[in-house]
Design a protein around this motif. Structure first.
Motif, PDB file in Angstrom:
ATOM      1  N   GLY A   1       0.794  -1.213   0.000  1.00 35.74           N
ATOM      2  CA  GLY A   1       0.000   0.000   0.000  1.00 35.74           C
ATOM      3  C   GLY A   1       0.829   1.267   0.000  1.00 35.74           C
ATOM      4  N   PRO A   2       0.231   2.385  -0.411  1.00 36.15           N
ATOM      5  CA  PRO A   2       0.960   3.641  -0.575  1.00 36.15           C
ATOM      6  C   PRO A   2       1.405   4.290   0.737  1.00 36.15           C
ATOM      7  CG  PRO A   2      -1.379   3.994  -0.943  1.00 36.15           C
ATOM      8  CD  PRO A   2      -1.181   2.514  -0.806  1.00 36.15           C
ATOM      9  N   ASP A   3       0.898   3.796   1.871  1.00 35.89           N
ATOM     10  CA  ASP A   3       1.299   4.330   3.176  1.00 35.89           C
ATOM     11  C   ASP A   3       2.053   3.291   4.002  1.00 35.89           C
ATOM     12  OD1 ASP A   3       0.027   6.852   2.746  1.00 35.89           O
ATOM     13  OD2 ASP A   3      -1.904   5.906   3.191  1.00 35.89           O
ATOM     14  N   ALA A   4       2.645   2.334   3.310  1.00 37.15           N
ATOM     15  CA  ALA A   4       3.305   1.218   3.991  1.00 37.15           C
ATOM     16  C   ALA A   4       4.555   1.660   4.745  1.00 37.15           C
ATOM     17  CB  ALA A   4       3.679   0.143   2.972  1.00 37.15           C
ATOM     18  N   LYS A   5       4.873   0.882   5.770  1.00 38.08           N
ATOM     19  CA  LYS A   5       6.121   1.047   6.512  1.00 38.08           C
ATOM     20  C   LYS A   5       7.035  -0.118   6.123  1.00 38.08           C
ATOM     21  CE  LYS A   5       3.715   3.285  10.348  1.00 38.08           C
ATOM     22  NZ  LYS A   5       3.319   3.199  11.779  1.00 38.08           N
ATOM     23  N   ILE A   6       8.196   0.205   5.565  1.00 33.79           N
ATOM     24  CA  ILE A   6       9.021  -0.832   4.948  1.00 33.79           C
ATOM     25  C   ILE A   6      10.440  -0.843   5.507  1.00 33.79           C
ATOM     26  CG2 ILE A   6       7.695  -0.704   2.798  1.00 33.79           C
ATOM     27  CD1 ILE A   6      10.181   0.817   1.632  1.00 33.79           C
ATOM     28  N   VAL A   7      11.139  -1.903   5.145  1.00 32.36           N
ATOM     29  CA  VAL A   7      12.548  -2.091   5.499  1.00 32.36           C
ATOM     30  C   VAL A   7      13.339  -2.290   4.213  1.00 32.36           C
ATOM     31  CG1 VAL A   7      14.193  -3.606   6.693  1.00 32.36           C
ATOM     32  CG2 VAL A   7      11.959  -3.111   7.728  1.00 32.36           C
ATOM     33  N   ILE A   8      14.523  -1.699   4.134  1.00 32.53           N
ATOM     34  CA  ILE A   8      15.404  -1.874   2.971  1.00 32.53           C
ATOM     35  C   ILE A   8      16.662  -2.606   3.412  1.00 32.53           C
ATOM     36  CG2 ILE A   8      16.747  -0.721   1.173  1.00 32.53           C
ATOM     37  CD1 ILE A   8      14.825   1.657   1.408  1.00 32.53           C
ATOM     38  N   LEU A   9      16.928  -3.748   2.796  1.00 29.89           N
ATOM     39  CA  LEU A   9      18.150  -4.506   3.042  1.00 29.89           C
ATOM     40  C   LEU A   9      19.087  -4.300   1.863  1.00 29.89           C
ATOM     41  CD1 LEU A   9      16.711  -7.885   4.424  1.00 29.89           C
ATOM     42  CD2 LEU A   9      17.295  -5.793   5.676  1.00 29.89           C
ATOM     43  N   GLU A  10      20.216  -3.660   2.115  1.00 25.29           N
ATOM     44  CA  GLU A  10      21.155  -3.328   1.052  1.00 25.29           C
ATOM     45  C   GLU A  10      22.257  -4.372   0.926  1.00 25.29           C
ATOM     46  OE1 GLU A  10      22.181   0.873   0.314  1.00 25.29           O
ATOM     47  OE2 GLU A  10      21.442   1.197   2.362  1.00 25.29           O
ATOM     48  N   GLY A  11      22.848  -4.424  -0.271  1.00 21.00           N
ATOM     49  CA  GLY A  11      24.007  -5.269  -0.492  1.00 21.00           C
ATOM     50  C   GLY A  11      25.264  -4.633   0.063  1.00 21.00           C
ATOM     51  N   MET A  12      26.407  -5.225  -0.268  1.00 19.66           N
ATOM     52  CA  MET A  12      27.676  -4.696   0.219  1.00 19.66           C
ATOM     53  C   MET A  12      27.859  -3.272  -0.288  1.00 19.66           C
ATOM     54  SD  MET A  12      31.504  -6.321  -0.111  1.00 19.66           S
ATOM     55  CE  MET A  12      31.105  -7.617   1.070  1.00 19.66           C
ATOM     56  N   LEU A  13      28.076  -2.343   0.634  1.00 18.00           N
ATOM     57  CA  LEU A  13      28.176  -0.938   0.284  1.00 18.00           C
ATOM     58  C   LEU A  13      29.365  -0.694  -0.634  1.00 18.00           C
ATOM     59  CD1 LEU A  13      27.377   0.724   3.747  1.00 18.00           C
ATOM     60  CD2 LEU A  13      25.796   0.111   1.887  1.00 18.00           C
ATOM     61  N   GLY A  14      29.118   0.071  -1.687  1.00 13.24           N
ATOM     62  CA  GLY A  14      30.187   0.396  -2.627  1.00 13.24           C
ATOM     63  C   GLY A  14      30.210  -0.460  -3.872  1.00 13.24           C
ATOM     64  N   GLN A  15      29.415  -1.528  -3.910  1.00 14.36           N
ATOM     65  CA  GLN A  15      29.317  -2.320  -5.129  1.00 14.36           C
ATOM     66  C   GLN A  15      28.275  -1.678  -6.044  1.00 14.36           C
ATOM     67  OE1 GLN A  15      28.730  -6.482  -4.318  1.00 14.36           O
ATOM     68  NE2 GLN A  15      30.795  -6.727  -3.523  1.00 14.36           N
ATOM     69  N   SER A  16      28.492  -1.769  -7.336  1.00 12.98           N
ATOM     70  CA  SER A  16      27.615  -1.062  -8.265  1.00 12.98           C
ATOM     71  C   SER A  16      26.168  -1.527  -8.150  1.00 12.98           C
ATOM     72  CB  SER A  16      28.116  -1.225  -9.705  1.00 12.98           C
ATOM     73  OG  SER A  16      27.985  -2.563 -10.147  1.00 12.98           O
ATOM     74  N   ALA A  17      25.948  -2.822  -7.900  1.00 14.76           N
ATOM     75  CA  ALA A  17      24.575  -3.313  -7.772  1.00 14.76           C
ATOM     76  C   ALA A  17      23.887  -2.676  -6.569  1.00 14.76           C
ATOM     77  CB  ALA A  17      24.562  -4.826  -7.658  1.00 14.76           C
ATOM     78  N   GLN A  18      24.608  -2.534  -5.464  1.00 17.37           N
ATOM     79  CA  GLN A  18      24.042  -1.884  -4.273  1.00 17.37           C
ATOM     80  C   GLN A  18      23.719  -0.427  -4.568  1.00 17.37           C
ATOM     81  OE1 GLN A  18      26.289   0.428  -2.132  1.00 17.37           O
ATOM     82  NE2 GLN A  18      24.316   1.123  -1.325  1.00 17.37           N
ATOM     83  N   VAL A  19      24.650   0.264  -5.174  1.00 14.75           N
ATOM     84  CA  VAL A  19      24.478   1.690  -5.462  1.00 14.75           C
ATOM     85  C   VAL A  19      23.305   1.909  -6.414  1.00 14.75           C
ATOM     86  CG1 VAL A  19      25.551   3.717  -6.516  1.00 14.75           C
ATOM     87  CG2 VAL A  19      26.907   2.229  -5.025  1.00 14.75           C
ATOM     88  N   GLN A  20      23.266   1.145  -7.488  1.00 16.46           N
ATOM     89  CA  GLN A  20      22.272   1.392  -8.532  1.00 16.46           C
ATOM     90  C   GLN A  20      20.891   0.864  -8.155  1.00 16.46           C
ATOM     91  OE1 GLN A  20      24.183  -0.228 -12.009  1.00 16.46           O
ATOM     92  NE2 GLN A  20      25.669   1.437 -12.104  1.00 16.46           N
ATOM     93  N   ARG A  21      20.827  -0.273  -7.457  1.00 16.46           N
ATOM     94  CA  ARG A  21      19.502  -0.762  -7.027  1.00 16.46           C
ATOM     95  C   ARG A  21      18.897   0.193  -6.003  1.00 16.46           C
ATOM     96  NH1 ARG A  21      21.169  -7.240  -6.783  1.00 16.46           N
ATOM     97  NH2 ARG A  21      21.696  -7.296  -9.013  1.00 16.46           N
ATOM     98  N   LEU A  22      19.735   0.753  -5.126  1.00 19.74           N
ATOM     99  CA  LEU A  22      19.223   1.742  -4.182  1.00 19.74           C
ATOM    100  C   LEU A  22      18.731   2.981  -4.922  1.00 19.74           C
ATOM    101  CD1 LEU A  22      18.727   2.606  -1.270  1.00 19.74           C
ATOM    102  CD2 LEU A  22      21.065   3.519  -1.213  1.00 19.74           C
ATOM    103  N   GLU A  23      19.419   3.370  -5.977  1.00 18.79           N
ATOM    104  CA  GLU A  23      18.972   4.505  -6.779  1.00 18.79           C
ATOM    105  C   GLU A  23      17.573   4.251  -7.335  1.00 18.79           C
ATOM    106  OE1 GLU A  23      20.145   6.780 -10.974  1.00 18.79           O
ATOM    107  OE2 GLU A  23      21.665   5.575  -9.938  1.00 18.79           O
ATOM    108  N   GLY A  24      17.345   3.034  -7.837  1.00 20.96           N
ATOM    109  CA  GLY A  24      16.025   2.694  -8.355  1.00 20.96           C
ATOM    110  C   GLY A  24      14.964   2.691  -7.267  1.00 20.96           C
ATOM    111  N   ILE A  25      15.314   2.156  -6.095  1.00 22.04           N
ATOM    112  CA  ILE A  25      14.380   2.158  -4.961  1.00 22.04           C
ATOM    113  C   ILE A  25      14.009   3.587  -4.586  1.00 22.04           C
ATOM    114  CG2 ILE A  25      14.193   1.677  -2.481  1.00 22.04           C
ATOM    115  CD1 ILE A  25      15.947  -0.838  -3.015  1.00 22.04           C
ATOM    116  N   GLN A  26      15.010   4.450  -4.521  1.00 23.14           N
ATOM    117  CA  GLN A  26      14.764   5.840  -4.120  1.00 23.14           C
ATOM    118  C   GLN A  26      13.901   6.577  -5.136  1.00 23.14           C
ATOM    119  OE1 GLN A  26      18.878   6.957  -3.545  1.00 23.14           O
ATOM    120  NE2 GLN A  26      18.740   6.684  -1.313  1.00 23.14           N
TER     121      GLN A  26
END
Length: 337
Positions: free
Chosen positions: A153-178
């Motif tokens: 739902g549009p008012d959901a409370k969520i958790v984000i689990l990130e990959g290893m910081l500094g890897q391109s997949a972590q950086v870019q997937r977080l960009e898409g999430i944001q």
């Protein structure tokens, strides 16, 4: 005229153009390719390595492949580049641990005359690659965020689990999430932390989050499937029904697909390990052999796939994602048997 291994190989390739390149190539000395990978501790990386080792050019003697394990450590990967340079490999396929730290080892290899090809995650200076093939990680972040928010739902409370910081997949997937979160201002991020692509770390992290927030947690965005599966286990360990908390992840590993089938994971975004691995080897061999080389990977349109080969002349190729949900999971699991 002095004949190098590459020129000899190219001549052999020219002779066998009509037969798909393999028969005459066996008479030339096999090209040496090193694949310097992040780690062999996650299922996706093992799938990638197994697919690379199954490339037809290895079985017919066109090339040899050595998988070198970077152990999720930038110094280890740097040292492996020195090994590949000293042992005079003809090409390197590189999956970097860190988006910035991977630049300098590529520069050393290129200074030694060894072309470098990217696959899966990338370095920040992609101009250093002779060519690279991966999937659009920004798009993956958008897909997993939309899947969870659409369910929670549009008012959901969520958790984000990130990959290893500094890897391109972590950086870019977080960009898409944001990007998706910006379009959904009612969503609240209760916790955002790294579990380093690890299932075990994700279990512990999820248990801690649930201890702090309990039933307020209404969705989990996991930047890979190992962490998604770990989050589901953490939810179960906390006494909650995993089906009550939508979780999405990336990679399409078997355990995640089985979780999708059980209704415990909302979506897994399948990343084509074979397409990325074998595609990178094709790009390396095309560079070494020239225009006479015929690619072997199934991902290319010339072999019935969806990705345009275009003579191997592009510097960057994107392998499409496949969103796996309850509607298509049986077909995906059946295709992977």
């Amino acid at each position: 005229m002095k004949m190098t291994r590459r020129s000899l190989f190219g001549a052999a390739a020219g002779l066998c153009l009509a037969t798909g390149f393999s028969s005459s190539a066996a008479h030339a000395e096999a090209l040496k390719i090193a694949a310097i990978v992040q780690s062999l501790n996650t299922e996706y990386n093992v799938l990638w390595a197994d697919a690379a080792k199954a490339h037809p050019a290895l079985s017919d003697g066109t090339a040899t492949l050595t998988i070198l394990d970077g152990r999720q450590d930038v110094l280890t990967q740097s040292n492996l580049f020195d090994t590949a340079i000293t042992e005079k490999y003809d090409a390197i396929v590189f999956i970097p641990v860190d988006v910035d730290a991977g630049n300098e080892p590529i520069e050393r290899a290129k200074a030694a005359g060894i072309p470098v090809f990217g696959s899966n995650t990338v370095v920040s200076n992609t101009a250093l690659y002779d060519a690279y093939i991966n999937s659009n990680d920004v798009e993956a972040g958008e897909l997993l965020a939309k899947a969870v928010i659409d369910k929670a739902g549009p008012d959901a409370k969520i958790v984000i689990l990130e990959g290893m910081l500094g890897q391109s997949a972590q950086v870019q997937r977080l960009e898409g999430i944001q990007k998706v979160l910006k379009d959904n201002p009612g969503v609240t991020v209760l916790e955002q932390n790294t579990a380093n692509w690890s299932r075990a770390e994700a279990i512990t992290l999820m248990e801690n989050v649930l201890t702090a927030h309990g039933k307020d947690v209404q969705g989990v965005l996991a930047e890979n499937d190992e962490m998604a599966v770990g989050a589901i286990e953490g939810i179960r360990n906390h006494g909650l029904d995993p089906k009550s908390v939508p979780v999405a992840g990336v990679d399409g590993i078997k355990d995640a697909l089985e979780a999708v089938k059980r209704g415990e994971q909302q979506m897994s975004i399948l990343q084509d390990a074979s397409g990325q691995a074998q595609g990178a080897i094709d790009l390396a061999l095309s560079k070494l052999a020239g225009e006479s080389y015929k690619p072997r990977a199934a991902v290319w349109d010339v072999n019935g796939g969806k990705l345009a080969w275009n003579g191997g002349k592009e510097q960057h190729y994107y392998v499409p994602w496949l969103a796996v949900t309850a509607e298509n999971v049986d077909a995906v699991l059946g295709a992977n048997k």
